[in-house]
Motif scaffolding. Structure first.
Motif, short mmCIF file in Angstrom:
data_model
loop_
_atom_site.label_atom_id
_atom_site.label_comp_id
_atom_site.label_asym_id
_atom_site.label_seq_id
_atom_site.Cartn_x
_atom_site.Cartn_y
_atom_site.Cartn_z
N THR A 37 0.81 -1.21 0.00
CA THR A 37 0.00 0.00 0.00
C THR A 37 0.84 1.27 0.00
N GLU B 32 3.16 4.13 -1.79
CA GLU B 32 3.04 4.78 -3.09
C GLU B 32 4.10 4.28 -4.07
N ARG C 82 2.93 8.58 -8.74
CA ARG C 82 2.05 9.73 -8.56
C ARG C 82 2.40 10.75 -9.64
N LEU D 150 -4.44 5.71 -4.26
CA LEU D 150 -4.17 6.58 -3.12
C LEU D 150 -4.82 7.94 -3.38
N TYR E 181 -3.83 -0.62 -5.40
CA TYR E 181 -4.73 0.26 -4.66
C TYR E 181 -4.50 1.69 -5.12
N PHE F 258 -5.73 3.99 1.75
CA PHE F 258 -5.67 3.33 0.45
C PHE F 258 -7.00 2.66 0.18
N ALA G 271 -0.60 2.59 -5.36
CA ALA G 271 0.27 1.62 -4.71
C ALA G 271 0.24 0.38 -5.62
#
Length: 383
Positions: free
Chosen positions: A296, A298, A301, A319, A317, A335, A314
């Motif tokens: 979970t 990162e 991004r 974020l 998942y 998450f 992640a």
């Protein structure tokens, strides 16, 4: 048209019920379920409204509903659990367990790339039928033969549909099971990725509001130029955005789609089942706590090659980001995954909080949909 809201709230969370009830009174909701666990204890379990406007069938506590991309968190958890059991190195090439994948410039792709939307295969090269989409081996074979849109691992873009068959292939190859069968057996009863006839008979019918309620005129905090760029992409049938999100094309009231087990978007479940899934995940019963923390954390991004806005992932998942907007009170470490039309489910390990909101009226954030946001805000105000 919403009707009476039923269920339970801890007295401290009375304001959450008030907001939920108001969303029916003002027409924002048709039918919906909402469940919250805090410190692993049930504090909100509400449902109400209409499951099927054609018949007037009411939404009951056990009414399941399509959750769209909330599915991805379940599929990711299944893949991560299988990877842990079979000692799959997430940062080694996929070809160690999927030899056929190593062609057309994908030889160095890692399992982590598949899970973090870095694989470069966000869309299929040709139209896919619902019948094809029900065959995971066939779908994986199509993706294995494709040339990536970008060099795997160098950029990221939302694999809206293909994520499920990429991550799901890890499950299928190691367990000889579909993601749907695996989830029911090893994760949580009631997580239907491939709904049988009995489940489909109880499933809420999804609907859209009137067209005049779908205009993108309330985009804050997303910049106007970002919204304009996204709108143009959705109008362009050749854009990567539309090809990634609308192929295979299916109506989620169609029994063939609901039964098809699409592992990125096909989950049919209740808010209580989904909230309990996240509660169990935080308790370390699906993944070892250290492994869950790694999964979970990162991975990526920034600008998304498909969504044309900020996204953050992640290992499977999502974020908090422009595509998963949360109130300021929500701490780092959350998450989960949103779903098309307003669904949202997530875990907050800091508060041991799990949240799931599943509506059947498909609204859009940039057309003013703040249902989940307002509920999350009220939950954190009550903590």
């Amino acid at each position: 048209m919403g009707g009476q809201v039923d269920g339970f709230v801890d007295p401290r969370f009375r304001a959450v019920r008030d907001i939920f009830e108001e969303s029916f009174a003002d027409g924002q909701n048709l039918g919906a379920g909402l469940t919250v666990y805090a410190n692993t204890r049930l504090v909100v379990d509400l449902w109400g409204g209409v499951a099927d406007s054609r018949t007037g069938r009411r939404w009951e506590r056990g009414t399941p509903c399509p959750t769209f991309s909330c599915t991805k968190a379940v599929t990711a958890t299944a893949a991560l659990q299988v990877a842990a059991k079979h000692r799959v190195d997430l940062y080694a090439p996929v070809t160690r367990w999927w030899p056929e994948y190593g062609c057309a410039g994908k030889e160095a792709t890692t399992t982590a790339d598949l899970l973090a939307h870095r694989a470069g295969l966000p869309a299929f090269d040709r139209p896919i039928s619902a019948a094809e989409a029900a065959d995971p081996a066939h779908m994986a074979g199509l993706l294995a033969a494709q040339t990536p849109v970008w060099e795997p691992g160098t950029r990221h873009g939302y694999h809206a549909q293909t994520f499920g068959w990429l991550a799901g292939e890890l499950v299928r190859r190691h367990t000889d099971s579909t993601v749907g069968d695996y989830a029911l057996r090893y994760l949580k009863a009631g997580l239907y990725i491939g709904a049988d006839e009995a489940v489909r008979a109880e499933t809420a019918r999804t609907e859209f509001p009137h067209a005049d309620q779908m205009a993108w005129d309330d985009i804050d905090p997303i910049p106007r130029e970002t919204a304009d760029r996204m709108a143009a992409a959705f109008r362009d049938r050749d854009s990567l955005t539309l090809r990634a999100t609308a192929n295979p094309l299916g109506r989620y009231n169609d029994p063939e789609v609901l039964a098809g087990g699409w592992p990125a978007t096909g989950l049919v479940t209740t808010s209580d089942t989904l909230a309990r899934f996240y509660r169990t995940l935080m308790q370390g019963r699906y993944l070892h706590p250290r492994y869950r923390m790694e999964a979970t954390a990162e991975q990526v991004r920034g600008p998304d090659e498909v969504l044309l806005s900020e996204s953050a992932f992640a290992l499977g998942y999502m974020l908090p980001c422009e595509n998963f907007i949360v109130p300021p009170a929500v701490p780092a470490g959350v998450f989960g995954h949103p779903g098309a039309g307003g669904a949202l489910a997530f875990a907050d390990p800091n508060s041991l909080l799990s949240f799931a909101f599943i509506p059947n009226l498909r609204r859009d954030w940039m057309a003013g949909d703040r249902r989940a946001y307002n509920l999350v805000e009220s939950v954190y105000a009550a903590l």
